[in-house]
Design a protein around this motif. Structure first.
Motif, PDB file in Angstrom:
ATOM      1  N   ILE A   2       0.863  -1.177   0.000  1.00 31.50           N
ATOM      2  CA  ILE A   2       0.000   0.000   0.000  1.00 31.50           C
ATOM      3  C   ILE A   2       0.901   1.229   0.000  1.00 31.50           C
ATOM      4  O   ILE A   2       1.850   1.312   0.790  1.00 31.50           O
ATOM      5  CB  ILE A   2      -0.910   0.016   1.238  1.00 31.50           C
ATOM      6  CG1 ILE A   2      -1.931  -1.108   1.150  1.00 31.50           C
ATOM      7  CG2 ILE A   2      -1.603   1.369   1.401  1.00 31.50           C
ATOM      8  CD1 ILE A   2      -2.762  -1.287   2.396  1.00 31.50           C
ATOM      9  N   LEU A  51      -8.408   3.424   3.300  1.00 32.54           N
ATOM     10  CA  LEU A  51      -7.629   2.218   2.998  1.00 32.54           C
ATOM     11  C   LEU A  51      -8.531   1.036   2.658  1.00 32.54           C
ATOM     12  O   LEU A  51      -8.188   0.211   1.812  1.00 32.54           O
ATOM     13  CB  LEU A  51      -6.718   1.851   4.176  1.00 32.54           C
ATOM     14  CG  LEU A  51      -5.553   2.796   4.444  1.00 32.54           C
ATOM     15  CD1 LEU A  51      -4.841   2.403   5.720  1.00 32.54           C
ATOM     16  CD2 LEU A  51      -4.593   2.821   3.269  1.00 32.54           C
ATOM     17  N   TYR A  62      -3.606   6.686  -4.151  1.00 33.01           N
ATOM     18  CA  TYR A  62      -3.600   5.471  -3.342  1.00 33.01           C
ATOM     19  C   TYR A  62      -3.264   4.317  -4.280  1.00 33.01           C
ATOM     20  O   TYR A  62      -4.002   4.027  -5.211  1.00 33.01           O
ATOM     21  CB  TYR A  62      -4.973   5.291  -2.708  1.00 33.01           C
ATOM     22  CG  TYR A  62      -5.208   4.008  -1.927  1.00 33.01           C
ATOM     23  CD1 TYR A  62      -4.200   3.102  -1.637  1.00 33.01           C
ATOM     24  CD2 TYR A  62      -6.472   3.716  -1.459  1.00 33.01           C
ATOM     25  CE1 TYR A  62      -4.442   1.940  -0.923  1.00 33.01           C
ATOM     26  CE2 TYR A  62      -6.739   2.559  -0.742  1.00 33.01           C
ATOM     27  CZ  TYR A  62      -5.722   1.684  -0.476  1.00 33.01           C
ATOM     28  OH  TYR A  62      -5.970   0.528   0.226  1.00 33.01           O
ATOM     29  N   PHE A  64      -2.420   0.246  -4.592  1.00 31.73           N
ATOM     30  CA  PHE A  64      -2.521  -1.062  -3.958  1.00 31.73           C
ATOM     31  C   PHE A  64      -1.866  -2.069  -4.890  1.00 31.73           C
ATOM     32  O   PHE A  64      -2.307  -2.249  -6.028  1.00 31.73           O
ATOM     33  CB  PHE A  64      -3.984  -1.435  -3.701  1.00 31.73           C
ATOM     34  CG  PHE A  64      -4.148  -2.743  -2.988  1.00 31.73           C
ATOM     35  CD1 PHE A  64      -3.890  -2.830  -1.630  1.00 31.73           C
ATOM     36  CD2 PHE A  64      -4.529  -3.877  -3.668  1.00 31.73           C
ATOM     37  CE1 PHE A  64      -4.020  -4.037  -0.960  1.00 31.73           C
ATOM     38  CE2 PHE A  64      -4.663  -5.091  -3.022  1.00 31.73           C
ATOM     39  CZ  PHE A  64      -4.413  -5.165  -1.654  1.00 31.73           C
ATOM     40  N   ASN A  65      -0.796  -2.698  -4.412  1.00 28.99           N
ATOM     41  CA  ASN A  65      -0.004  -3.627  -5.231  1.00 28.99           C
ATOM     42  C   ASN A  65       0.381  -3.017  -6.571  1.00 28.99           C
ATOM     43  O   ASN A  65       0.305  -3.666  -7.618  1.00 28.99           O
ATOM     44  CB  ASN A  65      -0.736  -4.951  -5.421  1.00 28.99           C
ATOM     45  CG  ASN A  65      -0.778  -5.769  -4.154  1.00 28.99           C
ATOM     46  OD1 ASN A  65       0.090  -5.628  -3.300  1.00 28.99           O
ATOM     47  ND2 ASN A  65      -1.782  -6.602  -4.020  1.00 28.99           N
TER      48      ASN A  65
END
Length: 76
Positions: A2, A51, A62, A64-65
């Motif tokens: 993250i 999140l 943001y 994510f991966n």
């Protein structure tokens, strides 16, 4: 992983403008344990809602991966 870049969240309630999160930058690697601590009203729950994808941020990125999910729709 993250990664948050310049995350900001503002609220307007009854005409009162509140900065819940200001310029949050963080990187949480896979398997890493973290703690989010702070006083009441400091934005902990707001950050966790962002999140978890339950709340949109006002601005920022943001990842994510490695995928930028900042502009995902609720169905995504």
């Amino acid at each position: 992983m993250i990664k948050l870049e310049h995350v900001k969240k503002d609220f307007i309630v009854n005409g009162i403008y509140t900065h819940a999160l200001k310029d949050i930058n963080a990187e949480i690697k896979e398997g890493e344990l973290i703690a989010i601590i702070g006083t009441s009203g400091s934005g902990k729950s707001t950050l966790l809602h962002i999140l978890g994808g339950m709340e949109n941020m006002t601005s920022g990125r943001y990842y994510f991966n490695g995928t930028d999910i900042s502009a995902y729709s609720p169905s995504e």
